[in-house]
Design a protein around this motif. Structure first.
Motif, mmCIF file in Angstrom:
data_model
loop_
_atom_site.group_PDB
_atom_site.id
_atom_site.type_symbol
_atom_site.label_atom_id
_atom_site.label_comp_id
_atom_site.label_asym_id
_atom_site.label_seq_id
_atom_site.Cartn_x
_atom_site.Cartn_y
_atom_site.Cartn_z
ATOM 1 N N TRP B 89 1.030 -1.237 -0.096
ATOM 2 C CA TRP B 89 0.029 -0.140 -0.019
ATOM 3 C C TRP B 89 0.907 1.228 0.072
ATOM 4 O O TRP B 89 0.715 2.419 -0.713
ATOM 5 N N PRO B 95 -3.758 4.781 -0.919
ATOM 6 C CA PRO B 95 -4.687 5.525 -0.297
ATOM 7 C C PRO B 95 -5.048 6.882 -0.812
ATOM 8 O O PRO B 95 -3.922 7.717 -1.300
ATOM 9 N N GLN B 101 -9.440 2.692 3.943
ATOM 10 C CA GLN B 101 -8.464 1.824 3.909
ATOM 11 C C GLN B 101 -8.176 0.940 4.967
ATOM 12 O O GLN B 101 -7.627 -0.351 4.724
#
Lengths: 130, 153
Positions: B89, B95, B101
């Motif tokens: 991520w 995000p 998230q």
């Protein structure tokens, strides 16, 4: 008697026969949509694998089963005493408002769309093999 | 008094048994990483793991959770952000606003436990978390990256 040209006869036959051919796939399509909905809305707490109980009981073989009866599954006291037999009709009212049907149930989500309920029920029914 | 096993610790919580787990996590236990999105288990922002299974905590009364069941929140996924999903991520800047998230990461982490090399089709089917910012393409890419890199680090 005039015989119809072959083309028109064939066209008429197609129109008559095709709805019959499409009946089964339409049901299959509803169950496929039901599977998608099951994964999105139900799979957080239920599986359709026999013996795999999670927050809610396994829904393998749920059709025709008495409520609150899966061995080893967790049920609220309300559900243990509900004494329903799960079929299209009871699932339809239950899924629309679980706590309206079984006050005190810990199943706090509901499926407000009639089409979605029908699809999920079709999927659950297909799991039982009929 | 109800007791819950959260992120490896048993906690006693003085709440009504009808209280949803999400409320208990955020208010009684101050674990605010898990978010409220819709309150009807549709969006997935409240996703935690219960015995490894991704579960939406907003509609789950704590009366339905036993002390023996291990609850893991986003805070408990790793001590330092080192879970492969978290690293992917970061690497891909997944995000945008970030609100969904925590739940997205928990869902992805659990998917990879079940299916170490999911295809796009499987990801689409299994991850039903909603993201208003539309980060889905990056979510998929990051899941693939986490699958590639795995726990080799």
């Amino acid at each position: 008697m005039n015989t119809l040209p072959l083309k028109i006869t064939r066209a008429v036959l197609c129109l008559v026969v095709s709805p019959l051919l499409f009946a089964a796939p339409a049901q299959a399509q509803e169950a496929a949509e039901g599977e998608r909905l099951f994964k999105a809305r139900c799979a957080t707490c239920h599986t359709t694998v026999e013996g795999q109980n999670r927050v809610g009981p396994s829904l393998a073989g749920v059709f025709g089963r008495t409520s609150g009866s899966v061995e080893g599954a967790r049920y609220s006291n309300a559900m243990k005493g509900a004494n329903l037999t799960w079929d299209e009709a009871t699932l339809e009212t239950y899924l629309a408002n679980p706590r309206g049907v079984v006050p005190g149930s810990t199943m706090t989500i509901s499926v407000t769309s009639a089409d979605q309920r029908a699809a999920i029920i079709a999927f659950l029914k297909a799991q039982a093999g009929g | 008094m109800p007791r819950l096993n959260v992120n490896g610790q048993v906690r006693e919580v003085d709440v009504d048994p009808d209280t949803p787990l999400l409320w208990v996590l955020r208010e009684q236990l101050a674990l605010t990483g898990t978010k409220f999105g819709c309150g009807i288990a549709m969006c997935g922002a409240c996703t935690v793991h219960i015995d490894g299974v991704p579960t939406r905590s907003c509609g789950l009364p704590i009366s339905a959770v036993e002390e023996a069941q291990k609850i893991v929140t986003i805070e408990g996924l790793s001590p330092d952000g080192s879970h492969p999903v978290q690293k992917a991520w970061l690497a891909l800047d997944v995000p945008q606003c970030g609100y969904c998230q925590s739940g997205m990461i928990m869902a992805a982490a659990s998917l990879l436990e079940q299916n170490p090399k999911p295809t796009d089709e499987i990801i689409n089917q299994e991850i039903t978390n909603i993201c208003r910012c539309g980060t889905y393409n990056k979510v998929r890419a990051a899941i693939h990256m986490a699958a590639e890199r795995g726990n080799a680090g």
